[in-house]
Design an enzyme around this catalytic site. Structure first.
Site, PDB file in Angstrom:
ATOM      1  N   CYS B 401       0.824  -1.209   0.000  1.00 49.13           N
ATOM      2  CA  CYS B 401       0.000   0.000   0.000  1.00 49.13           C
ATOM      3  C   CYS B 401       0.855   1.254   0.000  1.00 49.13           C
ATOM      4  CB  CYS B 401      -0.951   0.013   1.193  1.00 49.13           C
ATOM      5  SG  CYS B 401      -2.061   1.442   1.154  1.00 49.13           S
ATOM      6  N   ASP B 402       1.568   1.498   1.110  1.00 47.70           N
ATOM      7  CA  ASP B 402       2.337   2.739   1.211  1.00 47.70           C
ATOM      8  C   ASP B 402       3.377   2.878   0.100  1.00 47.70           C
ATOM      9  OD1 ASP B 402       0.984   3.640   3.402  1.00 47.70           O
ATOM     10  OD2 ASP B 402       2.364   2.763   4.858  1.00 47.70           O
ATOM     11  N   VAL B 403       4.009   1.760  -0.280  1.00 49.12           N
ATOM     12  CA  VAL B 403       5.110   1.855  -1.240  1.00 49.12           C
ATOM     13  C   VAL B 403       4.625   2.135  -2.657  1.00 49.12           C
ATOM     14  CG1 VAL B 403       6.665   0.417   0.116  1.00 49.12           C
ATOM     15  CG2 VAL B 403       5.223  -0.649  -1.619  1.00 49.12           C
ATOM     16  N   SER B 442       1.256   3.719   7.278  1.00 54.34           N
ATOM     17  CA  SER B 442       1.413   5.162   7.483  1.00 54.34           C
ATOM     18  C   SER B 442       0.094   5.825   7.847  1.00 54.34           C
ATOM     19  CB  SER B 442       1.949   5.811   6.209  1.00 54.34           C
ATOM     20  OG  SER B 442       0.935   5.816   5.223  1.00 54.34           O
TER      21      SER B 442
END
Lengths: 100, 474
Positions: B401-403, B442
């Protein structure tokens, strides 16, 4: 004091050389690198073995280690050997899985 | 103490160790390097036994076989998804050994330690103890024993400082240089160092784990080096220095990949800034595309996402797969590998894009995919593949997700703003095989999910990934 200088020198030279070498390790090998260096950090097991050697004691006649010292020393060996053998073994297993 | 010949031999053994590291360029070389270092270790061990009389042989041998045996069995059987936890525990064991050796060396009856050795003994004790406790906490989080979210106590920093100062005071109390220290105060120092390590680690959570593990790796190396100075043993010093360098480099690589400073990660400043950690608290400001949100009429629902995904893949000639920690959690690496080979059998170019901090430790994804028998030259690092997303037909995200969150580029002021991401959103179509639409660690919502062109295959990746090649999908 000579000894201290020697030890610091060894620390500095090895740090710099390893830094140069490890900077070039590709990302895909980072996990094996970590378990590999982990295994190397188990050198403390050598220190644990030295606890059982009267020769390290500075006084001429080293007293026999007390029961507590033996117990703690043995615990250090168990932990160190776990780290040592496990680290090399798991690194070998992981690096063996990579296929081109 | 150390004669010329002995020193030369020691340096030769150290050179073999370094030679082992030098081979870490390719997987085959790494395997050889690992064996090289194991050989160097065996020589070091043999030298030590040859040069010193080791007493209590039975105890020593049994302890060694016990630790080594357990270490071997665990390593031989561990599941690759559990590697981060295992590495953390092994690291802790090394720290624990350093702590115990220092303890005995400091308190040993009749010992006469020079002031320098004594100081380094204490440092080894503290660093080793902190590494032990910190690694247990980190390993526990990774193994799922404790929750992965960061835990901060009131006055956390003050507490850390008090422990450090208290430990130092006890060390002074323990006795003057040149004599063996009193056992009780030294035990107090050890206890303080354990508390220090645990407190330090509880504050670091989930996706910051790669930094914490690398950092603890550095510490276990330094602990070995300090113990080496206390004992006057070059081998320990050199090996500790190698490990310290390696851990330091990995820590920096991880922090850079998150565009954050190591210090701020380790003191949990993200938490202090009040950034949303739980999805429920996510700030609306983090939504980069109000326009899109406004017309967020339910995306075309007339088609089953699996059907749409298969249609997109059928027309594609190039595919990039982006794996993340979710793939490890779902243990879906085998399904992902099968998907890749099925797509390749269909004549498509299939590559993997791996973000440096994907997973819970450096290189985590590479090991998982290697286990699933994905050839490693199909795995690309971020900088080598990022420009290719724009010319790729389909990007398949599995548990990341965040990456891949475009908000890192488009929105200011979020915890991930400025973090380099894999630009999967530039691909012709994006298939997301994530468990749910919740933000990643995050806490920043991912606008990719709202894009009508994104095909969301929510659920367990072990179930959703096979649907991409037709199984269970109808």
């Amino acid at each position: 004091m000579n000894e201290i200088a020697l030890m610091l020198g060894i620390f500095a030279v090895t740090s710099v050389v390893s830094y140069a070498l490890i900077s070039r390790v590709p990302q895909r090998l980072h996990t094996p690198l970590m378990s590999f260096t982990n295994a190397i950090s188990a050198v403390t097991v050598l220190g644990a073995l030295l606890l059982f050697s009267p020769a390290t004691s500075a006084v001429g006649f080293a007293p026999r280690p007390t029961a507590i010292e033996i117990g703690l020393g043995a615990a250090a060996i168990v932990l160190g050997a776990f780290n040592l053998v496990g680290g090399f073994a798991v690194t070998d297993r992981m690096t063996g899985m990579f296929k081109r | 103490m150390t004669s010329w010949q002995e020193l030369l031999i020691d340096l030769a053994v150290i050179a073999i160790f370094v030679g082992g590291i030098a081979q870490f360029r390719t997987p085959i070389g790494a395997r050889r390097g690992n064996l090289t270092a194991a050989l160097a270790f065996a020589i070091a061990l043999a030298l030590l036994v040859y040069r010193n009389t080791i007493g209590d042989t039975a105890v020593v041998v049994v302890a060694f076989l016990l630790g080594g045996g357990v270490g071997y069995v665990v390593s031989a059987r561990v599941d690759m998804t559990r590697i981060p936890a295992l590495v953390a525990f092994q690291n802790g064991a090394g720290g624990g050994a350093a702590c115990l050796v220092s303890f005995v060396e400091l308190t040993r009856e009749g010992a006469e330690l020079a002031a320098v050795n004594q100081v380094f003994g204490y440092v080894g004790l503290v660093v080793g103890g902190a590494t032990l406790a910190g690694s247990i906490v980190a390993g526990g989080k990774l193994a799922g024993w404790f929750r992965q979210r960061p835990t901060a106590l009131p006055a956390h920093n003050l507490l850390l400082f008090v422990l450090l100062a208290g430990g130092a005071a006890l060390a002074v109390l323990a006795g003057p240089a040149g004599e063996s220290a009193a056992t009780l105060p030294v035990a107090g120092v050890a206890a303080a160092s354990l508390a220090l390590g645990a407190l330090f680690a509880v504050r670091v959570g989930g996706a910051d784990m790669p930094v914490l593990i690398s950092f603890l790796n550095t510490f276990s190396g330094l602990a070995a080096a300090f113990v080496g100075v206390a004992l006057g043993n070059q081998m320990l010093i050199a090996a500790g220095a190698m490990v310290g360098s390696s851990g330091f480099i990995l820590t920096m690589v991880m922090a850079r990949a998150m565009n954050r400073r190591v210090g701020s990660i380790l003191v949990g400043s993200q938490l202090a800034e009040g950034a949303p950690v739980a999805p429920a608290e996510s700030e609306p400001a983090a939504d980069p595309s109000p326009a899109q949100a406004a017309e967020n009429a339910p995306a075309p629902v007339f088609d089953d996402p699996a059907v749409r995904a298969r249609r997109a893949l059928a027309g594609a000639t190039s595919v990039i797969i982006v794996p993340g920690y979710g793939m490890a959690v779902a243990q879906a690496q085998g399904e992902v590998a099968t998907l890749a080979s099925k797509l390749e059998a269909g004549g498509k170019l299939v590559r993997f894009a791996v973000h440096p901090v994907a997973g819970r430790m450096p290189g985590h994804m590479h090991v998982l995919l290697a286990e699933a028998e994905v050839e490693y030259d199909k795995l690309f690092e971020m900088d080598d593949i990022n420009d290719d997303f724009a010319t790729t037909d389909v990007a398949i995200i599995v548990g990341a997700c965040d990456v891949v969150n475009p908000a890192a580029i488009t929105v200011e002021g979020t915890p991930i703003s400025g973090m380099p991401i894999l630009r999967a959103h530039e691909a012709g179509a994006v298939i997301v095989c994530n468990l749910d639409e919740k933000p990643g660690y995050s806490g920043v919502p991912n606008p990719l999910y709202d894009d009508p062109d994104t095909i969301l295959m929510l659920g367990d990746a072990k179930e959703t990934v096979p649907q991409l090649w037709g199984r269970n999908g109808g």
